[in-house]
Design a protein around this motif. Structure first.
Motif: not given
Ligand code: SF4
Ligand code: SF4
Length: 309
Positions: A166-175
């Motif tokens: 989930k953390e990786e996905i939210s990092k990418v969504e923020k990017l």
């Protein structure tokens, strides 16, 4: 499914795909990024290609009286604006043109999602890079870290690779959110109601346009073609709505003047396609401007104040 890979695993993914598909990708030829057959993952160079990858689906010049079942191809390094071009063209062509349809069904596009705006593109005016909708999408969000959105049809290639957290996905969504904030916006929405049939722009452009057709040929969403019979063969080749022979029939040419043909190009992109298919026939790649020898700018057509000319 969403997977998390490192650089070594990306090379393994390429190996797995290359066992089933002919592999193509963007390579650097003397400083120009261009699509070519590749034999190893190391050859890949990520960047917007000089020419769009539409040739994988629409032949530049081909005999349409002979149908050959296309080979299965995997195309690495397709940028977000070009991939979106295929999805826009699908609405017009897929299922109707047997050549396009067969190639589309036999080609997997591996999209390297843009994480930083390119120099001249304005894709965020059309919503920016999309996630989740496409076949295989790669986001290189940190040095050795890749998040991959993959359609279930390709899940066998990802066996043994770990799923994204989930953390990786939210990092990418923020990017991706930041991407759209960083790029200058051009107010495309509603242009179909603002643009003017009698705008002075068309005459101004007609004074300088040299009718080379580069704007159409370099566009990932232009799909018009001409048919020519040569002996017993019938060739279809890319056409350009700017050229004088376009739409010419034995009864004459409905668009005799260059100004009317230039207007047609922008009306097709921003008015007719929007009204018939619900979206603009443009992805904001800016190639038509980058390749235009006289600097006719599509962004000017969008930003122009038609009410106060
Ligand atoms: S910016 Fe120009 S070349 Fe790119 S999709 Fe739009 S019309 Fe085509
Ligand atoms: S690229 Fe420029 S000069 Fe060439 S046809 Fe298009 S608008 Fe005219």
């Amino acid at each position: 499914m969403i997977y998390s890979l490192n650089a070594e695993e990306m090379a393994q993914l390429y190996e797995r795909i290359s066992k089933e598909f002919e592999t193509y990708g963007t390579v650097d030829i003397q400083g120009d990024i261009t699509f070519s057959r590749i034999e190893s993952y190391d050859e890949l160079r990520i960047g917007r290609s000089d020419k769009p990858p539409k040739e994988f689906l629409i032949g530049r010049n081909e005999n349409v009286l002979v149908f050959t079942e296309p080979n299965k191809k995997a195309v690495f390094g397709v940028m977000s604006c070009d991939l979106k071009g295929f999805y826009i063209m699908d609405k017009q062509i897929y299922g109707k043109d047997p050549f396009y349809t067969a190639r589309r069904d036999n080609t997997v596009f591996i999209n390297y999602v843009c994480t930083e705006p390119c120099e001249t593109g304005f894709c965020s005016s059309f919503g920016g890079p999309l996630l989740n909708d496409y076949q295989i999408q790669v986001i290189n969000y940190e040095n050795d870290k890749y998040l991959i959105y993959a359609d279930d049809a390709y899940k066998s290639f990802f066996e043994g690779f770990k799923q994204a957290s989930k953390e990786e996905i939210s990092k990418v969504e923020k990017l991706m959110h930041n991407f759209n904030m960083k790029q200058k916006k051009h107010e495309v929405e509603g242009i179909e109601n603002r643009i003017k049939w009698n705008s002075k722009l068309w005459d101004e452009y007609a004074k300088i346009c040299i009718q080379c057709g580069a704007c159409n040929y370099s566009c990932p969403t232009c799909y018009c073609f001409d048919l020519n019979d040569v002996g017993e063969e019938r060739f279809r080749e890319w056409d350009s709505c700017i050229l004088a022979g376009f739409t010419k029939t034995s009864a004459g040419n409905p668009r005799e003047s260059l100004a009317s043909r230039l207007r047609q190009r922008f009306y097709h992109k921003f008015v007719y396609y929007k009204k018939s298919k619900g979206e603009y026939l443009c992805t904001g790649c800016n190639r038509c401007t980058d390749d235009c020898p006289v600097d006719i700018e599509i962004k000017e057509v969008i930003d122009h104040d038609y009410n106060n000319e």
